[in-house]
Design a protein around this motif. Structure first.
Motif, mmCIF file in Angstrom:
data_model
loop_
_atom_site.group_PDB
_atom_site.id
_atom_site.type_symbol
_atom_site.label_atom_id
_atom_site.label_comp_id
_atom_site.label_asym_id
_atom_site.label_seq_id
_atom_site.Cartn_x
_atom_site.Cartn_y
_atom_site.Cartn_z
ATOM 1 N N GLN A 187 0.838 -1.212 0.000
ATOM 2 C CA GLN A 187 0.000 0.000 0.000
ATOM 3 C C GLN A 187 0.867 1.254 0.000
ATOM 4 O OE1 GLN A 187 -2.262 -1.206 3.522
ATOM 5 N NE2 GLN A 187 -4.158 -0.957 2.376
ATOM 6 N N GLU A 188 1.930 1.213 0.807
ATOM 7 C CA GLU A 188 2.840 2.354 0.882
ATOM 8 C C GLU A 188 3.517 2.588 -0.472
ATOM 9 O OE1 GLU A 188 6.504 3.795 3.722
ATOM 10 O OE2 GLU A 188 5.202 2.172 4.413
ATOM 11 N N HIS A 189 3.945 1.481 -1.097
ATOM 12 C CA HIS A 189 4.575 1.574 -2.424
ATOM 13 C C HIS A 189 3.597 2.166 -3.437
ATOM 14 C CE1 HIS A 189 7.008 0.521 -5.902
ATOM 15 N NE2 HIS A 189 5.955 -0.056 -6.431
ATOM 16 N N ASN A 190 2.343 1.723 -3.376
ATOM 17 C CA ASN A 190 1.301 2.206 -4.291
ATOM 18 C C ASN A 190 1.093 3.716 -4.133
ATOM 19 O OD1 ASN A 190 -1.057 1.413 -6.154
ATOM 20 N ND2 ASN A 190 -2.100 2.571 -4.563
ATOM 21 N N ILE A 191 0.999 4.179 -2.875
ATOM 22 C CA ILE A 191 0.787 5.607 -2.605
ATOM 23 C C ILE A 191 1.969 6.430 -3.114
ATOM 24 C CG2 ILE A 191 0.662 7.329 -0.734
ATOM 25 C CD1 ILE A 191 -1.050 5.189 0.813
ATOM 26 N N ASN A 192 3.177 5.947 -2.827
ATOM 27 C CA ASN A 192 4.384 6.667 -3.276
ATOM 28 C C ASN A 192 4.453 6.749 -4.793
ATOM 29 O OD1 ASN A 192 5.228 7.106 -0.663
ATOM 30 N ND2 ASN A 192 6.558 5.293 -0.585
ATOM 31 N N LEU A 193 4.146 5.611 -5.447
ATOM 32 C CA LEU A 193 4.194 5.565 -6.923
ATOM 33 C C LEU A 193 3.190 6.543 -7.516
ATOM 34 C CD1 LEU A 193 5.213 4.299 -9.561
ATOM 35 C CD2 LEU A 193 3.521 2.482 -9.266
ATOM 36 N N ILE A 194 1.974 6.552 -6.990
ATOM 37 C CA ILE A 194 0.943 7.447 -7.533
ATOM 38 C C ILE A 194 1.310 8.909 -7.288
ATOM 39 C CG2 ILE A 194 -1.462 8.207 -7.241
ATOM 40 C CD1 ILE A 194 -2.249 5.246 -7.056
ATOM 41 N N ARG A 195 1.858 9.187 -6.137
ATOM 42 C CA ARG A 195 2.263 10.593 -5.871
ATOM 43 C C ARG A 195 3.383 11.032 -6.809
ATOM 44 N NH1 ARG A 195 1.417 10.245 0.573
ATOM 45 N NH2 ARG A 195 -0.787 10.790 0.552
ATOM 46 N N GLN A 196 4.301 10.110 -7.075
ATOM 47 C CA GLN A 196 5.385 10.424 -8.028
ATOM 48 C C GLN A 196 4.799 10.690 -9.421
ATOM 49 O OE1 GLN A 196 7.637 6.829 -7.288
ATOM 50 N NE2 GLN A 196 9.315 7.959 -6.327
ATOM 51 N N LEU A 197 3.825 9.862 -9.819
ATOM 52 C CA LEU A 197 3.190 10.061 -11.121
ATOM 53 C C LEU A 197 2.472 11.402 -11.162
ATOM 54 C CD1 LEU A 197 1.691 6.484 -11.679
ATOM 55 C CD2 LEU A 197 3.543 7.513 -12.998
ATOM 56 N N GLN A 198 1.749 11.712 -10.093
ATOM 57 C CA GLN A 198 1.016 12.985 -10.024
ATOM 58 C C GLN A 198 1.966 14.175 -10.162
ATOM 59 O OE1 GLN A 198 -0.990 12.329 -6.271
ATOM 60 N NE2 GLN A 198 -2.942 11.854 -7.276
ATOM 61 N N ASN A 199 3.193 13.998 -9.675
ATOM 62 C CA ASN A 199 4.192 15.074 -9.757
ATOM 63 C C ASN A 199 4.941 15.084 -11.088
ATOM 64 O OD1 ASN A 199 3.611 16.000 -7.175
ATOM 65 N ND2 ASN A 199 5.059 14.581 -6.209
ATOM 66 N N GLY A 200 4.517 14.186 -12.001
ATOM 67 C CA GLY A 200 5.123 14.178 -13.335
ATOM 68 C C GLY A 200 6.465 13.474 -13.399
ATOM 69 N N LYS A 251 -5.457 12.968 -11.465
ATOM 70 C CA LYS A 251 -6.723 12.498 -10.898
ATOM 71 C C LYS A 251 -6.615 11.112 -10.240
ATOM 72 C CE LYS A 251 -9.581 15.042 -14.184
ATOM 73 N NZ LYS A 251 -10.589 14.968 -15.248
ATOM 74 N N LEU A 252 -5.435 10.496 -10.287
ATOM 75 C CA LEU A 252 -5.267 9.166 -9.684
ATOM 76 C C LEU A 252 -5.512 9.222 -8.176
ATOM 77 C CD1 LEU A 252 -2.007 7.986 -11.524
ATOM 78 C CD2 LEU A 252 -4.337 7.195 -11.951
ATOM 79 N N ASN A 253 -6.160 8.184 -7.676
ATOM 80 C CA ASN A 253 -6.450 8.099 -6.243
ATOM 81 C C ASN A 253 -5.400 7.209 -5.560
ATOM 82 O OD1 ASN A 253 -7.450 7.641 -3.684
ATOM 83 N ND2 ASN A 253 -9.544 7.257 -4.339
ATOM 84 N N PRO A 254 -4.565 7.777 -4.690
ATOM 85 C CA PRO A 254 -3.509 6.975 -4.040
ATOM 86 C C PRO A 254 -4.047 5.841 -3.170
ATOM 87 C CG PRO A 254 -3.148 9.338 -3.726
ATOM 88 C CD PRO A 254 -4.518 9.183 -4.304
ATOM 89 N N ASP A 255 -5.325 5.937 -2.771
ATOM 90 C CA ASP A 255 -5.906 4.886 -1.914
ATOM 91 C C ASP A 255 -6.319 3.646 -2.700
ATOM 92 O OD1 ASP A 255 -5.615 6.463 0.359
ATOM 93 O OD2 ASP A 255 -7.525 7.476 0.009
ATOM 94 N N LEU A 256 -6.343 3.759 -4.026
ATOM 95 C CA LEU A 256 -6.748 2.615 -4.853
ATOM 96 C C LEU A 256 -5.523 2.012 -5.535
ATOM 97 C CD1 LEU A 256 -9.946 4.092 -6.548
ATOM 98 C CD2 LEU A 256 -9.841 2.544 -4.596
ATOM 99 N N PRO A 257 -5.421 0.684 -5.566
ATOM 100 C CA PRO A 257 -4.259 0.057 -6.209
ATOM 101 C C PRO A 257 -4.156 0.433 -7.694
ATOM 102 C CG PRO A 257 -5.486 -1.547 -4.902
ATOM 103 C CD PRO A 257 -6.323 -0.303 -4.967
ATOM 104 N N ILE A 258 -2.990 0.891 -8.094
ATOM 105 C CA ILE A 258 -2.765 1.300 -9.486
ATOM 106 C C ILE A 258 -2.969 0.118 -10.432
ATOM 107 C CG2 ILE A 258 -0.255 0.885 -9.400
ATOM 108 C CD1 ILE A 258 -1.722 3.882 -11.225
ATOM 109 N N LYS A 259 -2.624 -1.085 -9.954
ATOM 110 C CA LYS A 259 -2.773 -2.287 -10.781
ATOM 111 C C LYS A 259 -4.236 -2.478 -11.205
ATOM 112 C CE LYS A 259 -2.447 -7.024 -9.562
ATOM 113 N NZ LYS A 259 -1.723 -8.006 -8.772
ATOM 114 N N ASN A 260 -5.157 -2.319 -10.249
ATOM 115 C CA ASN A 260 -6.584 -2.476 -10.557
ATOM 116 C C ASN A 260 -7.034 -1.454 -11.585
ATOM 117 O OD1 ASN A 260 -6.324 -4.287 -8.518
ATOM 118 N ND2 ASN A 260 -7.788 -3.336 -7.130
ATOM 119 N N LEU A 261 -6.562 -0.235 -11.410
ATOM 120 C CA LEU A 261 -6.937 0.830 -12.339
ATOM 121 C C LEU A 261 -6.443 0.510 -13.754
ATOM 122 C CD1 LEU A 261 -7.126 4.517 -11.976
ATOM 123 C CD2 LEU A 261 -5.358 3.735 -13.555
#
Length: 194
Positions: free
Chosen positions: A5-18, A65-75
């Motif tokens: 979950q922590e990895h997922n949140i970090n990855l999404i935040r990095q993506l959000q930051n470009g 618009k990615l939600n860090p609480d949702l697994p990126i894999k599912n999306l």
């Protein structure tokens, strides 16, 4: 919070930051499984590649618009499935009975069920290959080639009752593999309208 979950949140935040390195990591991690999934759906290598590329392009485009609480894999799986539906609608004339199947399939794809459906498609494909020889031949003449039971009986010089029995047998074997979603999976594999 788990490590994943922590990895997922970090990855999404990095993506959000470009972060382009995070995006490259996303592609390296998920391109192959998504491509296999899309190929199972389309049975077309070029279409599968286009669908997966589109999935990654949209993910990057809408990264804010990615939600860090949702697994990126599912999306990613859900997005790939939606891209498959868009591709399917462009390629084939759409009828109401197909809409019903698409809705049923779409319902099975929610959350992490996309991978499960992909595995079931593989299981049915393998199951068809492993059917007894005569059973497989009759089943494919019916579902893949679209012949009626009478046409199959005439073609193989057997009775209609034999044809019906073999098709019923095939359904029973395949249903044992995947349960209630068999019709939706056969629709994906053969576009059957039955």
């Amino acid at each position: 919070m788990s490590a994943s979950q922590e990895h997922n949140i970090n990855l999404i935040r990095q993506l959000q930051n470009g972060d382009e390195e995070a995006f490259s990591h996303l592609i390296n991690t998920y391109h192959k499984p998504l491509y296999i999934y899309a190929l199972n759906l389309t049975k077309d290598h070029a279409a599968a590649e286009d669908i997966v590329q589109n999935t990654f392009l949209k993910t990057w485009k809408y990264r804010k618009k990615l939600n860090p609480d949702l697994p990126i894999k599912n999306l990613l799986y859900k997005s790939t499935f939606n891209n498959f539906i868009s591709h399917y609608r462009k390629e084939k004339p759409f009828q109401s009975i197909e809409e019903t199947y698409i809705e049923a399939i779409n319902e099975t794809i929610e959350d992490d069920n996309a991978e499960i459906l992909s595995k079931k498609i593989e299981m049915v494909t393998q199951g068809i290959e492993e059917l007894p020889k005569k059973c497989k031949e009759i089943f494919l003449l019916s579902k893949q080639d679209g012949l009626t039971n009478s046409e199959i009986a005439e073609y193989l010089s057997i009775s209609v009752k034999t044809v019906e029995g073999q098709i019923t047998k095939a359904y029973r074997i395949l249903r044992d593999l995947v349960g209630g979603q068999l019709k939706e999976i056969l629709f994906i594999l053969f576009d059957i309208k039955k």
